[in-house]
Design a protein around this motif. Structure first.
Motif, mmCIF file in Angstrom:
data_model
loop_
_atom_site.group_PDB
_atom_site.id
_atom_site.type_symbol
_atom_site.label_atom_id
_atom_site.label_comp_id
_atom_site.label_asym_id
_atom_site.label_seq_id
_atom_site.Cartn_x
_atom_site.Cartn_y
_atom_site.Cartn_z
ATOM 1 N N GLN A 7 15.597 37.861 44.860
ATOM 2 C CA GLN A 7 16.369 38.998 44.350
ATOM 3 C C GLN A 7 17.754 38.569 43.875
ATOM 4 O OE1 GLN A 7 16.292 41.812 47.559
ATOM 5 N NE2 GLN A 7 14.090 42.221 47.342
ATOM 6 N N VAL A 8 18.414 37.705 44.640
ATOM 7 C CA VAL A 8 19.764 37.310 44.255
ATOM 8 C C VAL A 8 19.738 36.422 43.009
ATOM 9 C CG1 VAL A 8 19.944 35.253 45.727
ATOM 10 C CG2 VAL A 8 21.988 36.558 45.180
ATOM 11 N N VAL A 9 18.734 35.553 42.873
ATOM 12 C CA VAL A 9 18.612 34.728 41.661
ATOM 13 C C VAL A 9 18.205 35.591 40.478
ATOM 14 C CG1 VAL A 9 17.304 32.848 40.578
ATOM 15 C CG2 VAL A 9 18.147 32.608 42.926
ATOM 16 N N THR A 15 22.091 38.725 34.520
ATOM 17 C CA THR A 15 23.427 39.015 33.979
ATOM 18 C C THR A 15 24.129 37.797 33.384
ATOM 19 O OG1 THR A 15 24.356 38.719 36.208
ATOM 20 C CG2 THR A 15 23.785 40.962 35.543
ATOM 21 N N HIS A 16 23.649 36.577 33.680
ATOM 22 C CA HIS A 16 24.366 35.382 33.232
ATOM 23 C C HIS A 16 23.556 34.448 32.336
ATOM 24 C CE1 HIS A 16 26.781 36.572 36.790
ATOM 25 N NE2 HIS A 16 27.773 35.964 36.191
ATOM 26 N N ALA A 17 22.246 34.605 32.261
ATOM 27 C CA ALA A 17 21.431 33.653 31.498
ATOM 28 C C ALA A 17 21.700 33.771 30.003
ATOM 29 C CB ALA A 17 19.947 33.878 31.778
ATOM 30 N N ASP A 18 21.663 32.621 29.316
ATOM 31 C CA ASP A 18 21.825 32.616 27.863
ATOM 32 C C ASP A 18 20.485 32.853 27.185
ATOM 33 O OD1 ASP A 18 20.416 30.219 28.020
ATOM 34 O OD2 ASP A 18 22.175 28.956 27.734
ATOM 35 N N ALA A 19 20.448 32.711 25.861
ATOM 36 C CA ALA A 19 19.223 33.003 25.110
ATOM 37 C C ALA A 19 18.079 32.082 25.505
ATOM 38 C CB ALA A 19 19.498 32.888 23.613
ATOM 39 N N LEU A 140 24.439 29.748 49.218
ATOM 40 C CA LEU A 140 25.205 29.244 48.079
ATOM 41 C C LEU A 140 25.118 30.199 46.892
ATOM 42 C CD1 LEU A 140 26.848 27.031 46.684
ATOM 43 C CD2 LEU A 140 24.686 25.899 46.109
ATOM 44 N N VAL A 141 23.924 30.655 46.555
ATOM 45 C CA VAL A 141 23.765 31.533 45.385
ATOM 46 C C VAL A 141 24.499 32.851 45.599
ATOM 47 C CG1 VAL A 141 22.104 32.747 43.921
ATOM 48 C CG2 VAL A 141 21.581 30.449 44.754
ATOM 49 N N ARG A 142 24.533 33.340 46.821
ATOM 50 C CA ARG A 142 25.244 34.591 47.103
ATOM 51 C C ARG A 142 26.746 34.480 46.842
ATOM 52 N NH1 ARG A 142 22.134 36.601 52.636
ATOM 53 N NH2 ARG A 142 20.762 38.137 51.607
#
Length: 304
Positions: A7-9, A15-19, A140-142
């Motif tokens: 869920q966190v990934v 919201t942050h990934a590029d094309a 870390l991801v959080r």
């Protein structure tokens, strides 16, 4: 696989990934990946890294092995090795999600002093992500969207991830990265030179000096570590970057060929078709029409 980590990934990459589906992070060498449909082949020469598949499936050809990684699997790329991969299972409802982190040889060497003597079985990938590793990755991801906390805790969490990897099923493969005078670290110095000056003529003698080896020993160890010869390694770096220049920047095949160090366009065209399956013009046409993922850049490979 932990629903919390998925869920966190999922939220971060949405919201942050590029094309291309790559989500950069503030942590050096860490990136998250998202794919919403099965994709085309991606050719890369990655840095040594760990990749955790959190959802979906990915097919990878690493050296002479064809591997399949599903949710809950981890993969270690133990050296700078040419790989061909594709997302084979993904959808909008259930996107492919993965966590990838460059392995730091200095951290490995330091930690290996602490755990020296622990028995480490040598297993072929994929391996199962254990609970300790998953928990450290989740913490870390959080923190990725909490810069103040990440600045204080990020380095220790990356170190902890290395620690659990060393104690895990793939620890022996990772351990070989650590010794400062080991062949993997010495070959890595030559690889860094190849990445930096891939468009320039580089002799075996110069690369061997960079690695601190004789010519014959260097050639033997380079192939053993990377699965290819130095010449093949440089050729793949050039072709990967040329493909990016064509697909991402719109350069002509001849311009891209000269930019990456080719003196002969016909030779470039032959080698391009041999690697990617299509000559440059057709590859660009089909990639534009079908929105296939573009090739990763040499600069991307250096950072990852």
């Amino acid at each position: 696989m932990s629903d919390a980590l998925r869920q966190v990934v999922n939220h971060y990459t949405r919201t942050h990934a590029d094309a291309a589906g790559i989500a950069p992070t503030p942590v050096p060498g860490l990136f998250l990946v998202r794919g919403t449909a099965p994709g085309g082949l991606e050719h890369i020469i990655a840095c040594p890294l760990v990749c955790l598949v959190l959802q979906g499936r990915k097919q990878v050809t690493l050296g002479n092995r064809d591997l399949s990684f599903a949710s809950g699997d981890s993969m270690i790329v133990p050296a700078a090795m040419p790989t061909v991969s594709r997302i084979s299972e993904a959808s909008i409802a259930r996107p492919y999600l993965s966590f990838a982190l460059d392995l730091d040889p200095s951290v490995i060497a330091e930690l290996d002093v602490v755990i020296d003597g622990a028995e480490q079985p040598v297993l072929e990938p994929p391996a199962v992500i254990d609970n300790h590793l998953r928990d450290a990755v989740l913490r870390l991801v959080r923190l990725l969207d909490r810069p103040a906390s990440l600045a204080v805790l990020g380095t220790s969490l990356v170190r902890e991830i290395h620690y659990w990897l060393l104690l895990g099923e793939q620890g022996e493969a990772i351990r070989r990265l650590g010794p400062p005078n080991g062949r993997v670290r010495r070959i890595a110095r030559a690889v860094a030179l190849l990445r930096r000056d891939y468009a320039q003529p580089l002799t075996i003698e110069r690369l061997a000096r960079e690695a601190g080896m004789s010519r014959s020993a260097f050639h033997q160890h380079f192939r053993a570590v990377t699965t290819v010869s130095p010449l093949q390694f440089q050729k793949q770096l050039r072709l990967i970057e040329a493909r990016r220049l064509m697909l991402a920047e719109g350069k002509s095949a001849s311009r891209a060929a000269f930019d990456v160090g080719y003196a002969s366009v016909p030779q470039f065209t032959r080698e391009y078709a041999r690697m990617f399956g299509l000559p440059p013009a057709k590859d660009r046409k089909y990639s534009n029409e079908e929105a296939l993922p573009g090739a990763w850049t040499v600069a991307d490979d250096v950072s990852r």
